[in-house]
Design an enzyme around this catalytic site. Structure first.
Site, PDB file in Angstrom:
ATOM      1  N   GLY A  59       0.500  -1.341  -0.240  1.00 54.17           N
ATOM      2  CA  GLY A  59       0.240   0.286   0.204  1.00 54.17           C
ATOM      3  C   GLY A  59       1.349   1.056   0.136  1.00 54.17           C
ATOM      4  O   GLY A  59       2.167   1.091   0.037  1.00 54.17           O
ATOM      5  N   ILE A 111       1.897   3.637   2.097  1.00 53.35           N
ATOM      6  CA  ILE A 111       2.617   3.901   3.651  1.00 53.35           C
ATOM      7  C   ILE A 111       3.619   2.704   3.341  1.00 53.35           C
ATOM      8  O   ILE A 111       4.816   2.361   3.580  1.00 53.35           O
ATOM      9  CB  ILE A 111       1.627   3.688   4.807  1.00 53.35           C
ATOM     10  CG1 ILE A 111       0.402   4.725   5.131  1.00 53.35           C
ATOM     11  CG2 ILE A 111       2.993   4.087   5.781  1.00 53.35           C
ATOM     12  CD1 ILE A 111      -0.108   4.991   6.111  1.00 53.35           C
ATOM     13  N   GLY A 112       3.173   1.197   2.902  1.00 53.65           N
ATOM     14  CA  GLY A 112       4.033   0.002   3.502  1.00 53.65           C
ATOM     15  C   GLY A 112       5.152   0.436   1.882  1.00 53.65           C
ATOM     16  O   GLY A 112       5.889  -0.104   2.228  1.00 53.65           O
ATOM     17  N   ASP A 124       0.859  -8.490   1.738  1.00 57.86           N
ATOM     18  CA  ASP A 124      -0.007  -8.233   1.607  1.00 57.86           C
ATOM     19  C   ASP A 124      -1.228  -9.264   0.994  1.00 57.86           C
ATOM     20  O   ASP A 124      -0.760  -9.878   0.694  1.00 57.86           O
ATOM     21  CB  ASP A 124      -0.255  -6.768   0.573  1.00 57.86           C
ATOM     22  CG  ASP A 124      -0.789  -5.935   1.224  1.00 57.86           C
ATOM     23  OD1 ASP A 124      -2.579  -5.476   1.265  1.00 57.86           O
ATOM     24  OD2 ASP A 124      -0.895  -4.247   1.014  1.00 57.86           O
ATOM     25  N   ASP A 178       2.704  13.028  14.064  1.00 59.47           N
ATOM     26  CA  ASP A 178       2.953  14.040  14.494  1.00 59.47           C
ATOM     27  C   ASP A 178       3.754  14.470  15.871  1.00 59.47           C
ATOM     28  O   ASP A 178       3.707  16.024  15.591  1.00 59.47           O
ATOM     29  CB  ASP A 178       1.496  13.903  16.474  1.00 59.47           C
ATOM     30  CG  ASP A 178       0.558  12.891  15.253  1.00 59.47           C
ATOM     31  OD1 ASP A 178      -0.072  13.391  14.417  1.00 59.47           O
ATOM     32  OD2 ASP A 178      -0.034  11.594  16.404  1.00 59.47           O
ATOM     33  N   HIS A 190      -3.798   9.422  18.478  1.00 62.15           N
ATOM     34  CA  HIS A 190      -4.038  10.412  17.058  1.00 62.15           C
ATOM     35  C   HIS A 190      -5.419  10.431  16.405  1.00 62.15           C
ATOM     36  O   HIS A 190      -5.326  10.128  14.966  1.00 62.15           O
ATOM     37  CB  HIS A 190      -2.912   9.679  16.177  1.00 62.15           C
ATOM     38  CG  HIS A 190      -2.202   9.185  14.644  1.00 62.15           C
ATOM     39  ND1 HIS A 190      -1.446  10.549  14.785  1.00 62.15           N
ATOM     40  CD2 HIS A 190      -2.452   8.939  13.327  1.00 62.15           C
ATOM     41  CE1 HIS A 190      -1.245  10.470  13.105  1.00 62.15           C
ATOM     42  NE2 HIS A 190      -2.078   9.521  12.765  1.00 62.15           N
ATOM     43  N   MET A 240       3.997   9.563   6.376  1.00 66.14           N
ATOM     44  CA  MET A 240       3.511   8.197   8.041  1.00 66.14           C
ATOM     45  C   MET A 240       4.526   7.210   7.644  1.00 66.14           C
ATOM     46  O   MET A 240       5.585   6.348   8.769  1.00 66.14           O
ATOM     47  CB  MET A 240       2.250   7.787   7.345  1.00 66.14           C
ATOM     48  CG  MET A 240       1.579   6.431   8.155  1.00 66.14           C
ATOM     49  SD  MET A 240       2.134   7.014  10.224  1.00 66.14           S
ATOM     50  CE  MET A 240       0.283   7.907  10.645  1.00 66.14           C
TER      51      MET A 240
HETATM   52  C1  LMR Z   1      -1.597  11.597   9.536  1.00 69.27           C
HETATM   53  O1  LMR Z   1      -2.015  12.002  10.591  1.00 69.27           O
HETATM   54  O2  LMR Z   1      -1.306  11.933   7.835  1.00 69.27           O
HETATM   55  C2  LMR Z   1      -2.260  10.037   8.906  1.00 69.27           C
HETATM   56  O3  LMR Z   1      -3.177  10.065  10.546  1.00 69.27           O
HETATM   57  C3  LMR Z   1      -3.536   9.743   7.941  1.00 69.27           C
HETATM   58  C4  LMR Z   1      -4.233  11.080   7.805  1.00 69.27           C
HETATM   59  O4  LMR Z   1      -5.754  10.026   8.165  1.00 69.27           O
HETATM   60  O5  LMR Z   1      -4.765  11.746   7.954  1.00 69.27           O
END
Ligand code: LMR
Length: 339
Positions: free
Chosen positions: A34, A36-37, A57, A172, A199, A250
């Site tokens: 994917g 991110i993957g 996957d 974050d 998050h 990410m």
């Molecule tokens: C982010 O922080 O960017 C991820 O968690 C993806 C999102 O949906 O925001």
């Protein structure tokens, strides 16, 4: 890359912990084909602490694995499709899970719950069966709910260990460092902001007052900075205009957290990262899972650190996060327990 991820094995030996060649660290990525993957797997391939990479996957992972395997670092790389999840997981010490669908503009992370909850539940069942002792890093959104989902599945299977389950909130922290550096015209590598809570939106609480470069940011500038950190994900979702959410940053954040964890598993001391874990800090307020600075050790979570002194603004932000988190957490737990 990460400050220490690309260090040579001789540097590692000098630091007094196992070299990458002696510590076999098998990492499985579930959702490796994917958005991110793929970039995360590439970064893991470049990390000398990762000695074996299993890319899983439902489809596409063998191709990604063949591609990444040409990168000339020492680790071996194998790809697995749906029928072979057992081979992907057996022997994996670290399992990273970015599987699931991303947001579109106008959606919150919670809007992903209906689709991603079942994906995470199914993967948790496989982890419980084939890698019950693995350290599991959850990236799939909504993290505030998917971590409790994962925990409940592991509990049902009798293999839950709160020291080994982590919600990845590193993006974050990365964003807070980057955005504050932009204001201060500084190098982000010199800026470390602790981000606590969860998050998602208001559950993301940056503790800027604890950062030398952040404590004098005040007024409208402070409000705008906090909002940008809390809603940084939306910035990317909007910019991608319907094609997804943050994948590259990410991927970077996931690989960075994995590197920190592996360093700690290898015996390095003093490794501290904010992460969303089962936490006693606000359990009396019904918040069973909470992100805060966590000292990582050879068994995973070693020590959950208290928040320290907060400014009045941060206390308000924390109160808003504490009001929201129990709903997210219980929604995840009920998804498994009431099924
Ligand atoms: C982010 O922080 O960017 C991820 O968690 C993806 C999102 O949906 O925001």
């Amino acid at each position: 890359m990460f400050s220490r991820a690309v260090q040579s094995t001789s540097t590692i030996a000098r630091r007094g912990f196992s070299s990458s060649l002696r510590s076999q660290r098998a990492v499985a990525v579930l959702g490796a084909a994917g958005g991110i993957g793929q970039p995360m797997s590439l970064l893991l391939k470049a990390d000398p602490l990762v000695t074996s990479l299993r890319l899983y996957d439902v489809r596409g992972a063998p191709g990604v694995a063949a591609d990444i395997s040409h990168v000339n670092t020492a680790s071996d790389v194998k790809g697995f499709e749906q029928a072979n999840i057992e081979q992907a997981l057996t022997g994996a010490e670290v399992v990273i899970i970015p599987a699931g669908v991303p947001r579109k503009p106008g959606m919150t992370r919670d809007d992903l719950f209906n689709t991603n909850a079942s994906i995470v539940q199914t993967l948790a069942e496989s982890v419980a069966k084939y890698a019950p002792k693995a350290h599991v890093l959850i990236i799939s959104n909504p993290v505030n709910s998917t971590v409790p989902i994962f925990a409940e599945v592991l509990k049902k299977a009798g293999v839950f260990d709160e020291k080994r389950l982590f919600g990845v909130t590193t993006l974050d922290v990365v964003r807070a460092s980057r955005f504050l550096a932009e204001i201060k015209k500084a190098d982000p590598k010199d800026i470390n902001v602790t981000v606590v809570g969860g998050h998602s939106g208001v559950t993301i609480v940056p503790l800027l007052s604890q950062t030398p470069q952040g404590k004098d940011v005040k007024g409208e500038e402070y409000k705008a900075l906090v909002k940008r950190i809390q809603f940084g994900g939306d910035e990317v979702v909007q910019a991608k205009a319907g094609t997804g959410s943050a994948t590259l940053s990410m991927g970077y954040a996931g690989a960075r957290f994995a590197n920190s964890l592996i360093r700690a598993l290898n015996g390095e001391t003093g490794v501290i990262e904010p992460t969303f874990v089962k936490s006693p800090l606000y359990a009396d307020k019904g918040v069973e899972y909470f992100a805060s600075n966590v000292e990582l050790g050879t068994e995973g979570v070693k020590n959950i650190l208290p928040l320290g002194e907060l400014s009045a603004e941060e206390q308000e932000l924390l109160n808003a996060a504490l009001a929201e988190l129990p709903k997210n957490i219980q929604k995840g737990e009920k998804f498994v327990t009431s099924a």
